[in-house]
Design an enzyme around this catalytic site. Sequence first.
Site, PDB file in Angstrom:
ATOM      1  N   ARG A 119      57.676  65.406  61.888  1.00 33.71           N
ATOM      2  CA  ARG A 119      59.063  65.459  62.362  1.00 33.71           C
ATOM      3  C   ARG A 119      59.117  65.356  63.880  1.00 33.71           C
ATOM      4  O   ARG A 119      58.282  65.912  64.590  1.00 33.71           O
ATOM      5  CB  ARG A 119      59.706  66.765  61.909  1.00 33.71           C
ATOM      6  CG  ARG A 119      61.170  66.909  62.267  1.00 33.71           C
ATOM      7  CD  ARG A 119      61.822  68.020  61.475  1.00 33.71           C
ATOM      8  NE  ARG A 119      61.261  69.334  61.769  1.00 33.71           N
ATOM      9  CZ  ARG A 119      61.491  70.419  61.029  1.00 33.71           C
ATOM     10  NH1 ARG A 119      62.249  70.339  59.946  1.00 33.71           N
ATOM     11  NH2 ARG A 119      60.971  71.591  61.354  1.00 33.71           N
ATOM     12  N   ASP A 121      68.230  80.517  62.099  1.00 36.96           N
ATOM     13  CA  ASP A 121      66.974  79.832  62.396  1.00 36.96           C
ATOM     14  C   ASP A 121      67.058  78.339  62.097  1.00 36.96           C
ATOM     15  O   ASP A 121      66.114  77.597  62.393  1.00 36.96           O
ATOM     16  CB  ASP A 121      65.807  80.466  61.616  1.00 36.96           C
ATOM     17  CG  ASP A 121      66.068  80.518  60.121  1.00 36.96           C
ATOM     18  OD1 ASP A 121      67.024  81.215  59.729  1.00 36.96           O
ATOM     19  OD2 ASP A 121      65.331  79.879  59.349  1.00 36.96           O
ATOM     20  N   ASN A 122      68.188  77.896  61.540  1.00 34.54           N
ATOM     21  CA  ASN A 122      68.405  76.474  61.294  1.00 34.54           C
ATOM     22  C   ASN A 122      69.459  75.878  62.224  1.00 34.54           C
ATOM     23  O   ASN A 122      69.978  74.794  61.957  1.00 34.54           O
ATOM     24  CB  ASN A 122      68.821  76.234  59.841  1.00 34.54           C
ATOM     25  CG  ASN A 122      67.669  76.411  58.874  1.00 34.54           C
ATOM     26  OD1 ASN A 122      66.501  76.317  59.255  1.00 34.54           O
ATOM     27  ND2 ASN A 122      67.981  76.678  57.617  1.00 34.54           N
ATOM     28  N   ASP A 153      66.173  70.750  59.371  1.00 42.56           N
ATOM     29  CA  ASP A 153      65.832  71.341  58.074  1.00 42.56           C
ATOM     30  C   ASP A 153      66.734  70.847  56.946  1.00 42.56           C
ATOM     31  O   ASP A 153      67.695  71.501  56.556  1.00 42.56           O
ATOM     32  CB  ASP A 153      65.840  72.875  58.142  1.00 42.56           C
ATOM     33  CG  ASP A 153      64.581  73.407  58.812  1.00 42.56           C
ATOM     34  OD1 ASP A 153      63.608  72.634  58.938  1.00 42.56           O
ATOM     35  OD2 ASP A 153      64.561  74.575  59.211  1.00 42.56           O
ATOM     36  N   GLY A 195      52.503  77.300  52.056  1.00 41.54           N
ATOM     37  CA  GLY A 195      52.619  76.443  53.232  1.00 41.54           C
ATOM     38  C   GLY A 195      52.632  74.960  52.937  1.00 41.54           C
ATOM     39  O   GLY A 195      52.595  74.136  53.855  1.00 41.54           O
ATOM     40  N   ARG A 238      55.315  76.954  57.074  1.00 47.20           N
ATOM     41  CA  ARG A 238      54.601  75.773  56.574  1.00 47.20           C
ATOM     42  C   ARG A 238      54.707  74.604  57.557  1.00 47.20           C
ATOM     43  O   ARG A 238      54.635  73.445  57.174  1.00 47.20           O
ATOM     44  CB  ARG A 238      55.129  75.370  55.202  1.00 47.20           C
ATOM     45  CG  ARG A 238      56.607  75.000  55.159  1.00 47.20           C
ATOM     46  CD  ARG A 238      56.943  74.400  53.813  1.00 47.20           C
ATOM     47  NE  ARG A 238      58.352  74.044  53.714  1.00 47.20           N
ATOM     48  CZ  ARG A 238      58.851  73.273  52.760  1.00 47.20           C
ATOM     49  NH1 ARG A 238      58.060  72.769  51.834  1.00 47.20           N
ATOM     50  NH2 ARG A 238      60.140  72.987  52.725  1.00 47.20           N
ATOM     51  N   ARG A 244      65.572  77.383  68.563  1.00 48.65           N
ATOM     52  CA  ARG A 244      66.672  77.740  67.676  1.00 48.65           C
ATOM     53  C   ARG A 244      67.411  78.980  68.180  1.00 48.65           C
ATOM     54  O   ARG A 244      66.899  79.708  69.030  1.00 48.65           O
ATOM     55  CB  ARG A 244      66.121  78.039  66.272  1.00 48.65           C
ATOM     56  CG  ARG A 244      65.090  77.029  65.770  1.00 48.65           C
ATOM     57  CD  ARG A 244      64.153  77.671  64.755  1.00 48.65           C
ATOM     58  NE  ARG A 244      63.023  76.805  64.430  1.00 48.65           N
ATOM     59  CZ  ARG A 244      62.943  76.050  63.339  1.00 48.65           C
ATOM     60  NH1 ARG A 244      63.909  76.073  62.461  1.00 48.65           N
ATOM     61  NH2 ARG A 244      61.886  75.288  63.129  1.00 48.65           N
ATOM     62  N   LYS A 287      55.380  69.330  58.779  1.00 53.33           N
ATOM     63  CA  LYS A 287      56.023  70.183  57.787  1.00 53.33           C
ATOM     64  C   LYS A 287      55.246  70.021  56.490  1.00 53.33           C
ATOM     65  O   LYS A 287      55.078  68.905  56.000  1.00 53.33           O
ATOM     66  CB  LYS A 287      57.486  69.765  57.592  1.00 53.33           C
ATOM     67  CG  LYS A 287      58.274  70.667  56.645  1.00 53.33           C
ATOM     68  CD  LYS A 287      59.746  70.256  56.646  1.00 53.33           C
ATOM     69  CE  LYS A 287      60.581  71.157  55.738  1.00 53.33           C
ATOM     70  NZ  LYS A 287      62.016  70.773  55.784  1.00 53.33           N
TER      71      LYS A 287
END
Length: 410
Positions: A181, A257-258, A267, A131, A98, A188, A118
């Site tokens: 953002r 992934d964060n 995130d 999304g 998304r 990542r 986002k």
Amino acid sequence: MKSNTMNTSAGLVFDNSYARELGGLYATWQAAQVPQASMVKFNRSLAAELGLDVTALETELGTAIFSGNQVPEGATPLAQAYSGHQFGRFSPQLGDGRALLLGEVIDPLGRRRDIAFKGSGRTPFSRGGDGKATLGPMLREYLIGEAMHALGIPTTRALAVVNTGEAVLREGVLPGAILTRVASSHLRVGTFQFVAAKDQDDVLRQFADYVIARHDPALAGETNPYLSLLQAVSERQAALIAQWMLNGFIHGVMNTDNMTISGETIDYGPCAFMDSYDPDTVFSSIDSQGRYAYSNQPRIAQWNLARLAETLLTLIDPEPARAVTLATAVLDDFPQRYQQHWLTGMRRKLGLSGEQAGDLELAEDFLESMAGQDVDFTLAFRRLADSAMCQHAMAQRKSEWQGALMGKIA
């Protein structure tokens, strides 16, 4: 897909290295058009820091750009691909479900910064989701990101929040929103995992060289730049997690992934600043095992770094055993690096001047005494400062009384 590119850029001058150099790691895409966009919050200070035209972006132009309805000239919107370990389980393809990277700008200090959406609609990585995002969580991310920035904690930041004029179905019908953002990058640990899964050393090397050029250009001349990259990321994460812990911050979902390569917090989903001190505090409704509890964050950071190290082994050394030995040494050093950063911060929070051998035990004993006592984590240190100020005032007043008394006797 149709692109509504506009000529008026409002100072957004793009230089999109990710799109230019990393084909195969993204899908070119466009934000979904929204029916009735309206600006809810615009970060004027961040816009000025980026060298943007603040006045222009406060008009309908800014609303059109930050809603995704108009694409500034030079932007190349794309959804990034990445993998990730989510609660310990590996997902080979995640990606921006998304989110969209609008592009990269160079700020007045010469720093490359990502501008990303986002909540801008479905992408090829949406995995059945809509999304979309809702207004409340996007405003919360804005607020927490700015709080982290004000506390000096490396973080992504929000440039704008726009109401889309849509109704989004979650636990009920909620107003839709898009957050814009800003990050040093959205690279990542999970991005490395996605690239490494291709099992093509030339692609992995190209990607690693891109990361070094973007975040650690001085490492390019090192004897082993890929081992040095692992060390650099480890150091950044040690410093970051120490700051989380010192401020009672619980990320909630420390999936690979964060975890950013830049060392920025990213995130802000289920996250919080801890109230009553409890090292087992969890802030994610799906974290039933406490994997990402407050006290586990340093250990999980080391675990995530081990996953990064696995992707770099073939670059670190062609001999597998040597590569593992070298990478393991970096990982084994992480707890000490973290503790150094944490103890430096705790000395400041406790008001200690200088360094003494018993400082670590003192800090740990103080926290242990707080556990189970329903003591507010932040206010406990505030009350220490208040007590110190009170003691200082009492000592000063006593000195004044003694001086006055001696004067009368004389």
